[in-house]
Design a protein around this motif. Sequence first.
Motif, PDB file in Angstrom:
ATOM      1  N   ASP A  44      45.752  38.644  38.436  1.00 17.01           N
ATOM      2  CA  ASP A  44      44.058  37.379  38.387  1.00 17.01           C
ATOM      3  C   ASP A  44      44.094  36.942  37.001  1.00 17.01           C
ATOM      4  O   ASP A  44      44.908  37.224  35.916  1.00 17.01           O
ATOM      5  N   ILE A  45      43.633  35.670  37.363  1.00 17.02           N
ATOM      6  CA  ILE A  45      42.954  35.073  36.254  1.00 17.02           C
ATOM      7  C   ILE A  45      41.874  35.056  35.210  1.00 17.02           C
ATOM      8  O   ILE A  45      41.042  35.452  36.156  1.00 17.02           O
ATOM      9  N   PRO A  46      41.949  35.238  34.007  1.00 18.99           N
ATOM     10  CA  PRO A  46      40.427  34.874  33.372  1.00 18.99           C
ATOM     11  C   PRO A  46      39.590  33.913  33.315  1.00 18.99           C
ATOM     12  O   PRO A  46      40.259  32.734  33.792  1.00 18.99           O
ATOM     13  N   GLU A  47      39.104  34.005  33.711  1.00 19.96           N
ATOM     14  CA  GLU A  47      37.575  33.225  34.407  1.00 19.96           C
ATOM     15  C   GLU A  47      37.802  31.834  33.213  1.00 19.96           C
ATOM     16  O   GLU A  47      37.038  32.142  31.425  1.00 19.96           O
ATOM     17  N   GLY A  48      37.566  31.167  33.396  1.00 24.11           N
ATOM     18  CA  GLY A  48      37.645  29.168  32.823  1.00 24.11           C
ATOM     19  C   GLY A  48      39.024  28.800  32.232  1.00 24.11           C
ATOM     20  O   GLY A  48      39.281  27.974  31.100  1.00 24.11           O
ATOM     21  N   ASP A  49      40.107  29.500  32.162  1.00 24.44           N
ATOM     22  CA  ASP A  49      41.323  29.100  31.999  1.00 24.44           C
ATOM     23  C   ASP A  49      42.394  27.563  32.713  1.00 24.44           C
ATOM     24  O   ASP A  49      41.878  28.419  34.107  1.00 24.44           O
ATOM     25  N   PRO A  50      42.459  27.718  31.955  1.00 25.80           N
ATOM     26  CA  PRO A  50      42.647  25.748  32.929  1.00 25.80           C
ATOM     27  C   PRO A  50      44.301  26.143  33.920  1.00 25.80           C
ATOM     28  O   PRO A  50      44.902  25.156  33.137  1.00 25.80           O
ATOM     29  N   VAL A  51      44.071  27.192  34.725  1.00 24.24           N
ATOM     30  CA  VAL A  51      45.772  27.681  35.179  1.00 24.24           C
ATOM     31  C   VAL A  51      45.847  26.317  36.059  1.00 24.24           C
ATOM     32  O   VAL A  51      45.450  26.163  37.289  1.00 24.24           O
ATOM     33  N   ILE A  52      47.243  26.026  36.271  1.00 26.81           N
ATOM     34  CA  ILE A  52      48.169  25.687  37.328  1.00 26.81           C
ATOM     35  C   ILE A  52      49.134  25.845  37.975  1.00 26.81           C
ATOM     36  O   ILE A  52      49.400  25.500  39.336  1.00 26.81           O
ATOM     37  N   GLY A  53      49.400  27.214  37.826  1.00 23.84           N
ATOM     38  CA  GLY A  53      50.731  28.075  37.980  1.00 23.84           C
ATOM     39  C   GLY A  53      50.567  29.300  37.430  1.00 23.84           C
ATOM     40  O   GLY A  53      49.806  29.202  36.583  1.00 23.84           O
ATOM     41  N   PHE A  54      51.715  29.136  38.237  1.00 21.30           N
ATOM     42  CA  PHE A  54      52.382  31.043  37.302  1.00 21.30           C
ATOM     43  C   PHE A  54      53.374  31.246  37.690  1.00 21.30           C
ATOM     44  O   PHE A  54      54.374  30.160  37.541  1.00 21.30           O
ATOM     45  N   ALA A  55      54.411  31.709  36.127  1.00 20.12           N
ATOM     46  CA  ALA A  55      55.202  31.990  36.097  1.00 20.12           C
ATOM     47  C   ALA A  55      55.650  33.350  36.243  1.00 20.12           C
ATOM     48  O   ALA A  55      54.879  34.262  35.236  1.00 20.12           O
ATOM     49  N   ILE A  56      57.133  34.389  36.587  1.00 18.58           N
ATOM     50  CA  ILE A  56      57.236  35.387  36.495  1.00 18.58           C
ATOM     51  C   ILE A  56      58.862  35.824  36.183  1.00 18.58           C
ATOM     52  O   ILE A  56      59.516  35.148  36.529  1.00 18.58           O
ATOM     53  N   THR A  57      58.952  36.953  35.623  1.00 17.50           N
ATOM     54  CA  THR A  57      60.103  37.298  35.358  1.00 17.50           C
ATOM     55  C   THR A  57      60.160  38.755  35.833  1.00 17.50           C
ATOM     56  O   THR A  57      59.247  39.420  35.368  1.00 17.50           O
ATOM     57  N   GLN A  58      61.457  39.058  36.635  1.00 14.05           N
ATOM     58  CA  GLN A  58      61.795  40.258  36.439  1.00 14.05           C
ATOM     59  C   GLN A  58      63.446  40.432  36.374  1.00 14.05           C
ATOM     60  O   GLN A  58      64.389  39.423  36.067  1.00 14.05           O
ATOM     61  N   GLN A  59      62.905  41.801  36.118  1.00 13.23           N
ATOM     62  CA  GLN A  59      64.167  42.171  35.316  1.00 13.23           C
ATOM     63  C   GLN A  59      64.474  43.310  36.490  1.00 13.23           C
ATOM     64  O   GLN A  59      63.467  44.298  35.901  1.00 13.23           O
ATOM     65  N   LYS A  60      65.925  43.914  36.269  1.00 11.34           N
ATOM     66  CA  LYS A  60      66.233  45.116  36.199  1.00 11.34           C
ATOM     67  C   LYS A  60      66.270  45.949  34.697  1.00 11.34           C
ATOM     68  O   LYS A  60      66.773  45.269  34.303  1.00 11.34           O
ATOM     69  N   LYS A  61      65.654  47.373  35.392  1.00  7.34           N
ATOM     70  CA  LYS A  61      66.036  48.383  34.363  1.00  7.34           C
ATOM     71  C   LYS A  61      67.241  48.479  33.715  1.00  7.34           C
ATOM     72  O   LYS A  61      68.475  48.944  34.334  1.00  7.34           O
ATOM     73  N   ASP A  62      67.486  48.419  32.028  1.00 11.19           N
ATOM     74  CA  ASP A  62      68.402  48.760  31.573  1.00 11.19           C
ATOM     75  C   ASP A  62      69.265  47.742  31.977  1.00 11.19           C
ATOM     76  O   ASP A  62      70.777  47.629  32.033  1.00 11.19           O
ATOM     77  N   VAL A  63      68.965  46.321  32.707  1.00  9.63           N
ATOM     78  CA  VAL A  63      70.542  45.663  33.291  1.00  9.63           C
ATOM     79  C   VAL A  63      70.177  44.107  31.649  1.00  9.63           C
ATOM     80  O   VAL A  63      68.422  43.947  32.109  1.00  9.63           O
ATOM     81  N   ARG A  64      70.993  43.078  31.413  1.00  8.27           N
ATOM     82  CA  ARG A  64      69.991  42.586  30.477  1.00  8.27           C
ATOM     83  C   ARG A  64      69.890  40.884  31.345  1.00  8.27           C
ATOM     84  O   ARG A  64      69.239  40.191  31.024  1.00  8.27           O
ATOM     85  N   MET A  65      70.207  41.007  32.983  1.00  8.40           N
ATOM     86  CA  MET A  65      70.916  39.815  33.363  1.00  8.40           C
ATOM     87  C   MET A  65      69.005  40.360  34.578  1.00  8.40           C
ATOM     88  O   MET A  65      68.312  40.515  34.597  1.00  8.40           O
ATOM     89  N   LEU A  66      68.070  38.388  34.168  1.00  7.92           N
ATOM     90  CA  LEU A  66      66.751  38.354  34.771  1.00  7.92           C
ATOM     91  C   LEU A  66      66.158  37.851  35.817  1.00  7.92           C
ATOM     92  O   LEU A  66      67.193  36.473  35.341  1.00  7.92           O
ATOM     93  N   ARG A  67      65.902  37.243  36.726  1.00  7.49           N
ATOM     94  CA  ARG A  67      64.901  36.486  37.527  1.00  7.49           C
ATOM     95  C   ARG A  67      63.412  35.141  36.268  1.00  7.49           C
ATOM     96  O   ARG A  67      62.710  36.580  36.294  1.00  7.49           O
ATOM     97  N   PHE A  68      64.278  34.019  36.144  1.00  2.51           N
ATOM     98  CA  PHE A  68      63.047  33.455  36.326  1.00  2.51           C
ATOM     99  C   PHE A  68      62.070  32.914  37.269  1.00  2.51           C
ATOM    100  O   PHE A  68      63.227  32.226  37.868  1.00  2.51           O
ATOM    101  N   ILE A  69      60.912  33.514  37.780  1.00  3.74           N
ATOM    102  CA  ILE A  69      60.437  31.657  38.646  1.00  3.74           C
ATOM    103  C   ILE A  69      59.180  32.007  38.173  1.00  3.74           C
ATOM    104  O   ILE A  69      58.575  31.957  37.631  1.00  3.74           O
ATOM    105  N   GLN A  70      59.107  30.111  38.619  1.00  5.22           N
ATOM    106  CA  GLN A  70      57.715  29.570  38.056  1.00  5.22           C
ATOM    107  C   GLN A  70      57.144  28.540  39.327  1.00  5.22           C
ATOM    108  O   GLN A  70      58.086  27.929  40.219  1.00  5.22           O
ATOM    109  N   GLU A  71      56.214  27.715  39.751  1.00  4.46           N
ATOM    110  CA  GLU A  71      55.282  27.421  40.318  1.00  4.46           C
ATOM    111  C   GLU A  71      54.209  26.586  40.006  1.00  4.46           C
ATOM    112  O   GLU A  71      53.448  27.636  39.383  1.00  4.46           O
ATOM    113  N   VAL A  72      54.186  25.629  39.628  1.00  2.00           N
ATOM    114  CA  VAL A  72      52.982  24.765  39.925  1.00  2.00           C
ATOM    115  C   VAL A  72      52.333  24.497  41.005  1.00  2.00           C
ATOM    116  O   VAL A  72      52.599  24.435  42.317  1.00  2.00           O
ATOM    117  N   ASN A  73      51.091  23.488  40.384  1.00  2.00           N
ATOM    118  CA  ASN A  73      50.117  22.698  41.493  1.00  2.00           C
ATOM    119  C   ASN A  73      50.054  24.091  41.918  1.00  2.00           C
ATOM    120  O   ASN A  73      50.127  22.976  43.408  1.00  2.00           O
TER     121      ASN A  73
END
Length: 215
Positions: A44-73
Amino acid sequence: MERFFLLVLSGCLGVSRVTADSLSPPVNVTIKEVKANSAVVSWDIPEGDPVIGFAITQQKKDVRMLRFIQEVNTTTRSCALWDLEEETDYIVHVQSVSMSGTSPLSEPLRFRTPKEAETQASKNEVTMEEVGQATQLRAGELIIIVVVLIMWAGVIALFCRQYDIIKDNEPNNNKDKAKNSSECSTPEHPTGGLLRSKFPKNNNNRLPSVNIIEV
């Protein structure tokens, strides 16, 4: 709607992002529909924030490699995570995106993917539950049908019994009528009537004369 994702190695590569101080991080971050190779994260997004998209960081536990997902509009509040490994622990962060940058990271969300066999067993369990519900509905319908048929059978049996009683009483009624008719009849008039005198009638309505002879 625009989406991109990156796979980066922590400590080796960096992803430059401008943090917007006015944005609050997403709240109520939850994971659902967790399967062996996929899951869905929502927030959920706090009310009043001018949000146009989101970004997600996904990482395995105890592993340095991660995945970054971003979506706008977009105004969506969920995202599918794919290409996961079964029986693996993951950590997910969500950020809001605005025209001025991104919000701070949300609280870390940890989850573990199940085995493929466990996912299939869960599907089978749901299927069996649906079958059980359908069987219960059919059993209820059959009970109603049986009750209605029993009621109709009772009505038909009662009707037949009353008909037999009426039919059995008809000969007795005929006998009573014949007996009553015979009681009201005479020898000369079997069908009833007065008994006629056998003495000849006197035309003058006189009594017959009697002659007495003395010896």
